[in-house]
Design a protein around this motif. Structure first.
Motif, short mmCIF file in Angstrom:
data_model
loop_
_atom_site.label_atom_id
_atom_site.label_comp_id
_atom_site.label_asym_id
_atom_site.label_seq_id
_atom_site.Cartn_x
_atom_site.Cartn_y
_atom_site.Cartn_z
N GLU A 139 0.95 -1.19 0.10
CA GLU A 139 -0.26 0.15 0.11
C GLU A 139 1.09 1.39 0.07
N VAL A 140 0.65 2.16 -0.92
CA VAL A 140 1.46 3.47 -1.04
C VAL A 140 0.63 4.70 -0.96
N THR A 141 1.05 5.69 -0.69
CA THR A 141 0.45 6.89 -0.80
C THR A 141 1.13 7.99 -1.53
N TYR A 142 0.41 8.58 -2.31
CA TYR A 142 1.17 9.73 -3.20
C TYR A 142 0.51 11.02 -3.22
N GLY A 143 1.32 11.95 -3.05
CA GLY A 143 0.51 13.55 -3.59
C GLY A 143 1.05 13.57 -5.19
N VAL A 144 0.85 14.76 -5.30
CA VAL A 144 0.83 15.15 -6.78
C VAL A 144 2.59 15.19 -7.15
N GLY A 145 3.26 14.10 -7.49
CA GLY A 145 4.65 14.12 -7.68
C GLY A 145 5.64 13.97 -6.58
N PHE A 146 4.91 14.09 -5.25
CA PHE A 146 5.69 13.81 -3.97
C PHE A 146 5.41 12.42 -3.25
N GLN A 147 5.93 12.20 -2.33
CA GLN A 147 5.59 11.10 -1.42
C GLN A 147 5.57 11.77 -0.15
N PRO A 148 4.16 11.79 0.27
CA PRO A 148 4.03 12.54 1.70
C PRO A 148 4.45 11.54 2.90
N THR A 149 4.96 12.10 4.07
CA THR A 149 5.23 11.00 5.03
C THR A 149 4.13 10.19 5.44
N THR A 150 4.56 8.75 5.60
CA THR A 150 3.49 7.96 5.97
C THR A 150 4.20 7.08 7.25
N ALA A 151 3.11 6.49 7.65
CA ALA A 151 3.50 5.52 8.88
C ALA A 151 4.70 4.41 8.50
N ARG A 152 4.44 3.84 7.31
CA ARG A 152 5.20 2.82 6.64
C ARG A 152 6.54 3.38 6.08
N ARG A 153 6.46 4.71 5.64
CA ARG A 153 7.79 5.48 5.08
C ARG A 153 7.92 6.65 5.60
N PRO A 154 8.16 6.99 6.87
CA PRO A 154 8.24 8.13 7.81
C PRO A 154 9.34 9.10 7.15
N LEU A 155 8.97 10.39 7.15
CA LEU A 155 10.10 11.35 6.99
C LEU A 155 10.12 12.27 8.02
N GLY A 156 10.58 11.70 9.27
CA GLY A 156 10.44 12.45 10.45
C GLY A 156 9.04 12.38 11.04
N PRO A 157 9.16 13.05 12.27
CA PRO A 157 7.72 12.85 13.04
C PRO A 157 6.71 13.80 12.70
N ASN A 158 6.86 14.88 11.84
CA ASN A 158 5.74 15.73 11.54
C ASN A 158 5.24 15.31 10.28
N GLY A 159 3.79 15.66 10.20
CA GLY A 159 2.72 15.20 9.40
C GLY A 159 2.76 15.69 8.07
N ARG A 160 3.46 17.19 7.86
CA ARG A 160 3.50 17.60 6.50
C ARG A 160 4.78 17.46 5.95
N SER A 161 5.63 16.68 6.58
CA SER A 161 6.77 16.18 5.63
C SER A 161 6.64 15.74 4.42
N PHE A 162 7.39 16.01 3.29
CA PHE A 162 7.16 15.38 1.82
C PHE A 162 8.65 15.32 1.25
N GLY A 163 8.77 14.26 0.46
CA GLY A 163 9.98 14.13 -0.34
C GLY A 163 9.80 12.85 -1.27
N HIS A 164 10.97 12.21 -1.44
CA HIS A 164 11.23 11.04 -2.52
C HIS A 164 12.02 10.11 -2.15
N TYR A 165 12.15 9.00 -1.68
CA TYR A 165 13.09 8.14 -1.88
C TYR A 165 13.38 7.56 -3.13
N GLY A 166 14.76 7.03 -2.94
CA GLY A 166 15.18 6.30 -4.46
C GLY A 166 15.82 4.98 -4.12
N SER A 167 15.96 4.33 -5.08
CA SER A 167 16.48 2.89 -4.86
C SER A 167 17.71 2.96 -4.02
#
Length: 379
Positions: free
Chosen positions: A308-336
């Motif tokens: 299960e994945v979550t996407y914004g419009v071009g970005f990966q928002p932080t999620t419990a499965r792929r957290p980007l720190g503790p804050n709910g508005r974090s966004f970015g993108h992982y790479g291989s």
């Protein structure tokens, strides 16, 4: 052999240096870099290890490396800027700027569908070669001709590699400029070392990717017995055979390719500088559009990623499965392999991490250790 470590850390962020060193001593890092900007000030700028498997070239502040899907969000920024400028609209059919794309049931695919992995073309159906891979016109024509795998908008499947040609060609059709040229106009004023298409004169700075993909590439005719999602998945990764970089990644041709989904090269500092600029209102995007693009837009089980994945419009928002720190508005993108760029508007953090030893997941003990150390430093 002593691992070379160079750079600077604000004393408040000493824990990040400890985590970075620990990546080499305890977690198998070969070469890499981490860069952190806090409320506009650089607080971490570290490089270490080796740019090659033989450990003969130290990683320096000038080293760049393939950061794979980190580039997807950067490519999305180029498209989103055109939305801000009124050149594109998120609900606009892709075919309005790229008429051939209407073929095969894709007339209803919108710019937002493309940016949220719902356009219906995570794989190209026409058999292609690696020679085709290095022809932008051939790849985009084949993508435009591909019959959709589902009605656009009705499913989500990660456009692992085609995202680069899909969004890249939308930008190209809307502006007349290739993605690499558009990106340089963004990164130049920022001093951000990020490239779609590394020029010959800069390729000596590239670190070698160290990656054993396991079994050899499957021939395309071996997919003849597959159908549905199984066929889609196989073709998404291996049509053309080297679309995921296997066998090509350290070649000059791959480094020069402008495939923003897969072949983008960057330094950790370049990634962090770009995300820091996103946190400055109107520097790269309007606050209203950035908020829309970085908020969760669609959540679904992805047949490509098997999760299960979550996407914004071009970005990966932080999620419990792929957290980007503790804050709910974090966004970015992982790479291989774990490369990562993200921003946290609440903490004022912009983060870039790049490395050359790929492991099989986006998340890793290495990037988690660095993120945890950043936030421990803020406590």
């Amino acid at each position: 052999m002593t691992v070379p470590i160079d750079g600077w850390v604000d004393p408040r962020f000493a824990a990040v240096r400890e985590a970075f060193v620990g990546n080499f001593t305890d977690r198998g890092e070969v070469g890499g870099a981490v860069h952190v900007v806090h409320r506009g000030e650089v607080v971490v700028d570290l490089v270490g290890g080796w740019a090659d498997e033989e450990r003969t070239r130290p990683w320096t502040h000038d080293t760049i490396v393939d950061v794979y899907s980190v580039g997807k969000a950067i490519l999305a920024v180029l498209a989103l800027q055109l939305v801000d400028d009124g050149v594109l609209a998120l609900d606009q059919p892709v075919a309005e700027v790229w008429p051939d794309f209407a073929a095969g049931g894709k007339a209803g695919a919108t710019v937002e569908h493309a940016l949220t992995h719902r356009a219906g073309v995570p794989a190209i159906r026409e058999p292609l070669t690696d020679a085709d891979l290095f022809s932008w016109a051939t790849m985009t024509a084949a993508l435009a001709a591909t019959e959709t795998w589902w009605v656009p908008g009705e499913r989500l499947a990660y456009h692992t590699n085609t995202f680069g040609h899909l969004v890249g060609e939308i930008v190209h059709r809307a502006t007349g400029q290739m993605p690499g040229e558009r990106l340089r106009a963004v990164t130049g004023p920022l001093g951000a070392d990020v490239w779609f298409g590394v020029p010959d004169a800069e390729q000596h700075r590239c670190a070698d990717i160290i990656w054993d993909p396991g079994s050899p590439l499957p021939p395309l005719d071996s997919f003849s017995g597959l159908e549905g999602d199984l066929l889609m998945n196989a073709l998404s990764l291996f049509n053309p055979p080297g679309y995921s970089s296997i066998g090509l990644v350290n070649t000059p041709a791959w480094r020069a390719a402008e495939i923003g989904s897969t072949s983008g090269h960057a330094s950790a500092s370049g990634i962090a500088r770009l995300y820091a600029a996103l946190l400055e209102p109107h520097r790269l995007l309007s606050p209203t559009l950035l908020a829309r693009a970085t908020a969760p837009r669609v959540t679904a089980r992805c047949p490509i990623l098997g999760d299960e994945v979550t996407y914004g419009v071009g970005f990966q928002p932080t999620t419990a499965r792929r957290p980007l720190g503790p804050n709910g508005r974090s966004f970015g993108h992982y790479g291989s392999g774990g490369a990562l760029g993200f921003a946290d508007p609440d903490a004022g953090i912009a983060f870039g991490y790049a490395m050359n030893h790929l492991i099989p997941r986006w998340q890793s003990t290495r990037n988690r250790a660095l993120i945890e150390a950043v936030y421990a430093s803020l406590a």
